[in-house]
Write a protein that holds these residues in place. Structure first.
Motif, PDB file in Angstrom:
ATOM      1  N   PRO A  74      44.522  62.141 -49.743  1.00 41.44           N
ATOM      2  CA  PRO A  74      44.143  63.272 -50.396  1.00 41.44           C
ATOM      3  C   PRO A  74      43.583  63.806 -48.477  1.00 41.44           C
ATOM      4  CG  PRO A  74      41.633  61.883 -50.945  1.00 41.44           C
ATOM      5  CD  PRO A  74      43.186  61.068 -51.193  1.00 41.44           C
ATOM      6  N   VAL A  75      44.051  65.574 -49.070  1.00 39.56           N
ATOM      7  CA  VAL A  75      43.625  66.296 -46.863  1.00 39.56           C
ATOM      8  C   VAL A  75      42.189  66.486 -47.408  1.00 39.56           C
ATOM      9  CG1 VAL A  75      44.420  68.061 -47.867  1.00 39.56           C
ATOM     10  CG2 VAL A  75      44.766  67.271 -45.353  1.00 39.56           C
ATOM     11  N   ASP A  76      41.502  65.997 -45.843  1.00 42.78           N
ATOM     12  CA  ASP A  76      40.375  66.971 -45.682  1.00 42.78           C
ATOM     13  C   ASP A  76      40.694  68.535 -45.189  1.00 42.78           C
ATOM     14  OD1 ASP A  76      37.677  66.954 -45.595  1.00 42.78           O
ATOM     15  OD2 ASP A  76      37.488  66.071 -43.293  1.00 42.78           O
ATOM     16  N   VAL A  77      39.616  69.490 -46.200  1.00 40.44           N
ATOM     17  CA  VAL A  77      39.830  70.450 -45.556  1.00 40.44           C
ATOM     18  C   VAL A  77      38.451  70.605 -44.445  1.00 40.44           C
ATOM     19  CG1 VAL A  77      38.565  72.952 -46.342  1.00 40.44           C
ATOM     20  CG2 VAL A  77      40.268  70.969 -47.998  1.00 40.44           C
ATOM     21  N   LEU A  78      39.070  70.885 -43.310  1.00 38.27           N
ATOM     22  CA  LEU A  78      37.570  71.677 -42.265  1.00 38.27           C
ATOM     23  C   LEU A  78      37.776  73.009 -42.216  1.00 38.27           C
ATOM     24  CD1 LEU A  78      40.084  69.478 -39.307  1.00 38.27           C
ATOM     25  CD2 LEU A  78      37.998  68.606 -40.909  1.00 38.27           C
ATOM     26  N   GLU A  79      36.749  73.041 -41.565  1.00 39.58           N
ATOM     27  CA  GLU A  79      35.609  74.209 -41.398  1.00 39.58           C
ATOM     28  C   GLU A  79      34.805  74.370 -39.978  1.00 39.58           C
ATOM     29  OE1 GLU A  79      35.986  76.723 -43.223  1.00 39.58           O
ATOM     30  OE2 GLU A  79      36.221  75.837 -45.184  1.00 39.58           O
ATOM     31  N   PRO A  80      34.991  74.785 -39.243  1.00 37.38           N
ATOM     32  CA  PRO A  80      34.622  75.194 -38.208  1.00 37.38           C
ATOM     33  C   PRO A  80      33.388  75.520 -38.115  1.00 37.38           C
ATOM     34  CG  PRO A  80      36.516  76.985 -38.503  1.00 37.38           C
ATOM     35  CD  PRO A  80      36.699  76.664 -40.505  1.00 37.38           C
ATOM     36  N   ALA A  81      32.440  74.561 -36.748  1.00 36.56           N
ATOM     37  CA  ALA A  81      31.105  74.304 -36.895  1.00 36.56           C
ATOM     38  C   ALA A  81      30.186  74.291 -36.056  1.00 36.56           C
ATOM     39  CB  ALA A  81      30.481  72.665 -37.883  1.00 36.56           C
TER      40      ALA A  81
ATOM     41  N   ALA B  68      30.912  68.152 -24.077  1.00 35.99           N
ATOM     42  CA  ALA B  68      30.940  69.338 -25.252  1.00 35.99           C
ATOM     43  C   ALA B  68      32.327  69.647 -25.394  1.00 35.99           C
ATOM     44  CB  ALA B  68      30.233  70.394 -24.848  1.00 35.99           C
ATOM     45  N   PRO B  69      32.859  69.433 -27.145  1.00 33.85           N
ATOM     46  CA  PRO B  69      34.144  69.435 -27.568  1.00 33.85           C
ATOM     47  C   PRO B  69      34.397  71.225 -26.886  1.00 33.85           C
ATOM     48  CG  PRO B  69      32.681  69.784 -29.174  1.00 33.85           C
ATOM     49  CD  PRO B  69      31.641  69.542 -27.709  1.00 33.85           C
ATOM     50  N   GLN B  70      35.834  71.373 -27.288  1.00 30.01           N
ATOM     51  CA  GLN B  70      36.218  72.374 -26.557  1.00 30.01           C
ATOM     52  C   GLN B  70      36.663  73.618 -28.245  1.00 30.01           C
ATOM     53  OE1 GLN B  70      40.417  71.779 -26.354  1.00 30.01           O
ATOM     54  NE2 GLN B  70      40.733  73.415 -24.770  1.00 30.01           N
ATOM     55  N   GLU B  71      36.440  72.472 -29.195  1.00 29.64           N
ATOM     56  CA  GLU B  71      36.437  72.956 -30.559  1.00 29.64           C
ATOM     57  C   GLU B  71      35.445  72.060 -31.396  1.00 29.64           C
ATOM     58  OE1 GLU B  71      40.283  74.056 -32.703  1.00 29.64           O
ATOM     59  OE2 GLU B  71      40.811  73.578 -30.482  1.00 29.64           O
ATOM     60  N   THR B  72      34.705  72.017 -32.766  1.00 29.45           N
ATOM     61  CA  THR B  72      34.394  71.335 -33.575  1.00 29.45           C
ATOM     62  C   THR B  72      34.687  71.527 -34.876  1.00 29.45           C
ATOM     63  OG1 THR B  72      31.956  71.122 -32.031  1.00 29.45           O
ATOM     64  CG2 THR B  72      32.297  70.915 -34.288  1.00 29.45           C
ATOM     65  N   TYR B  73      35.104  70.901 -36.013  1.00 33.29           N
ATOM     66  CA  TYR B  73      34.414  71.166 -37.632  1.00 33.29           C
ATOM     67  C   TYR B  73      33.763  70.232 -38.124  1.00 33.29           C
ATOM     68  CZ  TYR B  73      39.182  73.505 -35.212  1.00 33.29           C
ATOM     69  OH  TYR B  73      39.912  75.130 -35.167  1.00 33.29           O
ATOM     70  N   LYS B  74      33.939  70.510 -39.444  1.00 29.23           N
ATOM     71  CA  LYS B  74      33.589  69.272 -40.473  1.00 29.23           C
ATOM     72  C   LYS B  74      34.261  69.271 -41.666  1.00 29.23           C
ATOM     73  CE  LYS B  74      29.300  67.310 -41.526  1.00 29.23           C
ATOM     74  NZ  LYS B  74      29.773  66.958 -42.781  1.00 29.23           N
ATOM     75  N   GLY B  75      34.268  68.385 -41.804  1.00 30.79           N
ATOM     76  CA  GLY B  75      35.264  67.667 -42.820  1.00 30.79           C
ATOM     77  C   GLY B  75      34.333  67.240 -44.226  1.00 30.79           C
TER      78      GLY B  75
END
Length: 262
Positions: A118-125, A138-145
């Motif tokens: 199953p695919v993970d659903v990512l949300e900006p964090a 520091a990263p360019q972007e961060t997400y939380k699955g």
């Protein structure tokens, strides 16, 4: 005293001493959780997969040396390799009913095995400050699955260069931390740090690619992508987005066959 066949399989590689080693125990019936946890701790590998045949299908779960986990890609690939190679599974598809993630299938195509997860659903964090400090960048972007943070960086050199503070990462409430960037020779690269489940850095993480695949598919506009996990052991994967599923393909080789007594 019960005797159990045990296999140690290197997953997501075509040679021993590469990829991610997993132990596989094929059982007649479930053992107590405490016993499976003790076996996994004794094996001292990232994961031990436990498999119970149910007709033509199989029940499946995974333990690290410290906990039972919801999903594990490389140990599922290893379990399928053991069943195809040593248990004469007749069809080209194995259906696993996992205790925590539902139906998972593995399909064989010559010497390649494809996981269907199953695919993970990512949300900006927001990026936890502890991660910026632990990684010194520091990263360019961060997400939380569902279980992990995904941190996106500029270059493969960034991902290769991390020497993180594992104790600090262990303070972040998540199963693990995925760091990723565009690859020099593949579509994307990654590493995976997961001290909260007893593994400072996992060599090759199939389940992390349920997060990585949808992110990179959307970013670069490809459905089928090549990937490499940049641990010391290295791992090669092909990833495909298919609706709400991710297909993750790799190879596996046997390192050890044995018998344990518990």
């Amino acid at each position: 005293m019960k005797k159990i066949q045990l296999y140690q399989i290197d997953a997501f590689t075509d040679k021993v001493f590469g990829g991610n080693p997993a132990a596989v125990c094929v059982l007649d019936a479930w053992l107590p959780n405490e016993t499976m946890q003790q076996i996994a701790a004794e094996n001292n590998l990232a994961e031990t997969a436990f498999v119970v045949p149910k007709g033509e299908e199989y029940e499946l779960t995974w333990f690290t040396p410290t906990v039972e986990v919801d999903l594990c890609g490389h140990a599922t690939l290893a379990a399928a390799h053991a069943l195809f190679t040593y248990y004469g599974h007749s069809s080209e598809e194995i259906r696993f009913h996992s205790r925590k993630s539902g139906l998972l299938t593995v399909t064989r195509n010559n010497d390649a095995l494809t996981l269907d997860f199953p695919v993970d659903v990512l949300e900006p964090a927001e990026t936890p400050e502890a991660l910026v400090t632990a990684l010194c960048k520091a990263p360019q972007e961060t997400y939380k699955g569902k279980t992990d943070y995904l941190l996106v960086y500029t270059s493969q050199a960034d991902v290769e260069g991390f020497d993180p503070d594992i104790a600090l990462i262990n303070t972040v409430p998540a199963r693990g931390i995925i760091v990723t960037a565009p690859g020099n020779e593949v579509d994307f690269v990654s590493r995976f740090f997961c001290p909260q489940v007893g593994i400072p850095e996992d060599p090759v993480t199939g389940s992390a690619h349920t997060s990585l695949t949808p992110y990179w598919s959307e970013r670069i506009g490809k459905k089928v992508m090549t990937a490499r996990q940049l641990s010391k052991r290295q791992g090669a994967l092909q990833c495909e987005i298919a609706g709400d599923r991710v297909k993750i393909t790799g190879k596996a080789v046997t390192y050890l066959k044995g018998e344990i007594e518990v």
